[in-house]
Design a protein around this motif. Structure first.
Motif, mmCIF file in Angstrom:
data_model
loop_
_atom_site.group_PDB
_atom_site.id
_atom_site.type_symbol
_atom_site.label_atom_id
_atom_site.label_comp_id
_atom_site.label_asym_id
_atom_site.label_seq_id
_atom_site.Cartn_x
_atom_site.Cartn_y
_atom_site.Cartn_z
ATOM 1 N N ALA A 1 0.831 -1.203 0.000
ATOM 2 C CA ALA A 1 0.000 0.000 0.000
ATOM 3 C C ALA A 1 0.863 1.249 0.000
ATOM 4 O O ALA A 1 1.949 1.269 0.566
ATOM 5 N N ALA A 2 0.356 2.272 -0.680
ATOM 6 C CA ALA A 2 1.086 3.531 -0.719
ATOM 7 C C ALA A 2 1.170 4.121 0.682
ATOM 8 O O ALA A 2 0.248 3.952 1.503
ATOM 9 N N GLU A 3 2.277 4.766 0.961
ATOM 10 C CA GLU A 3 2.457 5.374 2.286
ATOM 11 C C GLU A 3 1.423 6.465 2.495
ATOM 12 O O GLU A 3 1.108 7.228 1.579
ATOM 13 N N GLU A 4 0.874 6.531 3.694
ATOM 14 C CA GLU A 4 -0.135 7.530 4.002
ATOM 15 C C GLU A 4 0.472 8.924 4.031
ATOM 16 O O GLU A 4 1.650 9.110 4.327
ATOM 17 N N THR A 5 -0.366 9.896 3.726
ATOM 18 C CA THR A 5 0.088 11.282 3.825
ATOM 19 C C THR A 5 0.153 11.690 5.295
ATOM 20 O O THR A 5 -0.399 11.028 6.166
ATOM 21 N N TRP A 6 0.854 12.767 5.546
ATOM 22 C CA TRP A 6 0.884 13.324 6.898
ATOM 23 C C TRP A 6 0.649 14.821 6.808
ATOM 24 O O TRP A 6 0.909 15.441 5.783
ATOM 25 N N LYS A 7 0.127 15.387 7.863
ATOM 26 C CA LYS A 7 -0.305 16.779 7.837
ATOM 27 C C LYS A 7 0.707 17.705 8.500
ATOM 28 O O LYS A 7 1.327 17.366 9.494
ATOM 29 N N THR A 8 0.826 18.881 7.902
ATOM 30 C CA THR A 8 1.533 19.986 8.533
ATOM 31 C C THR A 8 0.593 21.174 8.537
ATOM 32 O O THR A 8 -0.139 21.405 7.565
ATOM 33 N N HIS A 9 0.592 21.914 9.635
ATOM 34 C CA HIS A 9 -0.285 23.071 9.761
ATOM 35 C C HIS A 9 0.495 24.388 9.681
ATOM 36 O O HIS A 9 -0.095 25.453 9.853
ATOM 37 N N VAL A 10 1.790 24.294 9.416
ATOM 38 C CA VAL A 10 2.628 25.496 9.467
ATOM 39 C C VAL A 10 2.497 26.317 8.191
ATOM 40 O O VAL A 10 2.071 27.474 8.227
ATOM 41 N N THR A 11 2.866 25.742 7.065
ATOM 42 C CA THR A 11 2.910 26.506 5.814
ATOM 43 C C THR A 11 2.429 25.667 4.643
ATOM 44 O O THR A 11 2.859 24.528 4.472
ATOM 45 N N GLY A 12 1.555 26.261 3.841
ATOM 46 C CA GLY A 12 1.098 25.632 2.611
ATOM 47 C C GLY A 12 1.758 26.276 1.416
ATOM 48 O O GLY A 12 1.796 27.514 1.305
ATOM 49 N N ILE A 13 2.295 25.458 0.525
ATOM 50 C CA ILE A 13 3.003 25.947 -0.646
ATOM 51 C C ILE A 13 2.317 25.448 -1.907
ATOM 52 O O ILE A 13 2.024 24.264 -2.055
ATOM 53 N N GLY A 14 2.057 26.354 -2.834
ATOM 54 C CA GLY A 14 1.537 26.013 -4.150
ATOM 55 C C GLY A 14 2.092 26.996 -5.155
ATOM 56 O O GLY A 14 2.788 27.953 -4.779
ATOM 57 N N PRO A 15 1.834 26.790 -6.432
ATOM 58 C CA PRO A 15 2.330 27.741 -7.430
ATOM 59 C C PRO A 15 1.891 29.173 -7.118
ATOM 60 O O PRO A 15 0.702 29.454 -6.992
ATOM 61 N N ASN A 16 2.873 30.049 -6.924
ATOM 62 C CA ASN A 16 2.636 31.471 -6.642
ATOM 63 C C ASN A 16 1.824 31.695 -5.363
ATOM 64 O O ASN A 16 1.121 32.699 -5.232
#
Length: 351
Positions: A2-17
């Motif tokens: 099974a694919a490794e589960e995601t984990w959450k961070t609440h500090v900073t979200g990064i996306g294009p621009n």
């Protein structure tokens, strides 16, 4: 498997621009919230109220009053290594007892002392009034000047705020998080992150400051022609033009906020002008669109402030200590020890 589960961070979200700090777009904090306020936001998830901010101001003053740690520094040594060593050997950090956010701002205060010591500015720092704000302390430690200018000082602090964090994928954040999952002490983990700030991560601003200074010095009647000559020389010699391009952003969201503050404060001069021209010039020479990033803009403003180019890297380190602190405390509080960290599986969540 099974694919490794995601984990959450609440500090900073990064996306294009897009850079979002605990639900707040970073460009909306630059120049509007000071470093203490943003440090509180990074660590606790919210901006401080007046009473909390006053307590943080008192905490940072305690940090500034203590002498620098006893160490030595060869100016040929990378400044990130020198600051990391100060973090590791400073007994004031070991003795300090307080909350996570108080520890963070105490470390920011100590970092101002380290910088002042490394650049022979302790006498100027000692000459400040006891009531001096962190903004004033930063100005003195990073410039060595006693002629305090509030608008310029706030611009300098705004560039530090612009550098506080870029999510969990930069090498400095990864180094701190790896140390945190092994449950290293706070100062060790943050020092690991600072030590990962190098010429290829966090150091582009210094190289950009040098480039823009060369462009201005050799400009003659045409700054654009001087930039073109410098760009052609860099490319012919196989050098990368530092301060251009970003692996995520096509328009760095921090760029315009800093440019605007540089104009408002009267700092923007020929170096900032060069930073506005270089993307167009690079495209005309190389045929490739490579927009200027935050490091390039900070390098240009640093040059227009008359600061040593190395201070662009110091600005990055100073700001990033706040973000590294937030990642450390989040990792210890929310993740099991000794986990295998797959940084590509991190997901930002505001809740």
């Amino acid at each position: 498997m099974a694919a490794e589960e995601t984990w959450k961070t609440h500090v900073t979200g990064i996306g294009p621009n897009s850079i979002v700090i605990r639900g707040h777009p970073l460009q909306g904090l630059i120049g509007k919230s000071n470093l203490l306020e943003v440090a509180h936001l990074l660590v606790t998830g919210r901006l401080p109220d007046a009473a909390e901010l006053e307590r943080l101001e008192n905490t940072v003053k305690r940090a500034e009053r203590a002498p620098p740690p006893e160490t030595c520094w060869d100016p040929r040594e990378d400044v990130s290594k020198a600051i990391a060593r100060c973090l590791l050997i400073d007994p004031e950090l070991v003795r300090f007892a307080g909350s996570e956010v108080e520890r963070t701002v105490f470390t920011l205060g100590r970092t101002a002392v380290y910088i002042a010591w490394l650049f022979d500015r302790i006498p100027q720092l000692s000459g400040l009034e006891d009531s001096a704000s962190l903004t004033q302390v930063i100005w003195t430690a990073l410039t060595g000047r006693t002629d305090y200018d509030d608008e310029k000082a706030r611009l300098l602090e705004a560039m530090i705020v612009a550098s506080v964090d870029h999510g969990v994928t930069p090498p400095s954040a990864q180094a701190t998080i790896i140390a945190a999952t092994a449950r290293a002490s706070y100062e060790v983990a943050v020092a690991q992150g600072v030590g990962a700030i190098t010429d290829v991560h966090g150091g582009a601003g210094s190289a950009a400051a040098i480039l823009f200074a060369d462009c201005v010095e050799n400009a003659g009647d045409s700054l654009e022609e001087s930039i073109e000559e410098q760009v052609r020389t860099y490319l012919e010699e196989g050098k990368r033009v530092k301060g251009l391009g970003h692996r995520i952003h096509t328009q760095d969201p921090r760029r315009d906020a800093i440019w605007a503050l540089a104009e408002e404060s009267g700092v923007a001069g020929r170096h900032v002008e060069a930073s506005r021209l270089i993307t167009h010039v690079f495209h005309s020479v190389k045929g490739k669109e490579l927009p200027i990033n935050v490091d390039g803009v900070i390098g240009a403003v640093t040059a227009d402030l008359g600061m040593d180019p190395v201070m662009a890297k110091v600005i990055f380190i100073y700001g990033r200590i706040a973000g590294l602190s937030a990642h450390y405390f989040e990792e210890v509080a929310t993740q099991k020890a000794m986990r295998t960290v797959d940084f590509s599986k991190a997901e930002y969540s505001e809740t």
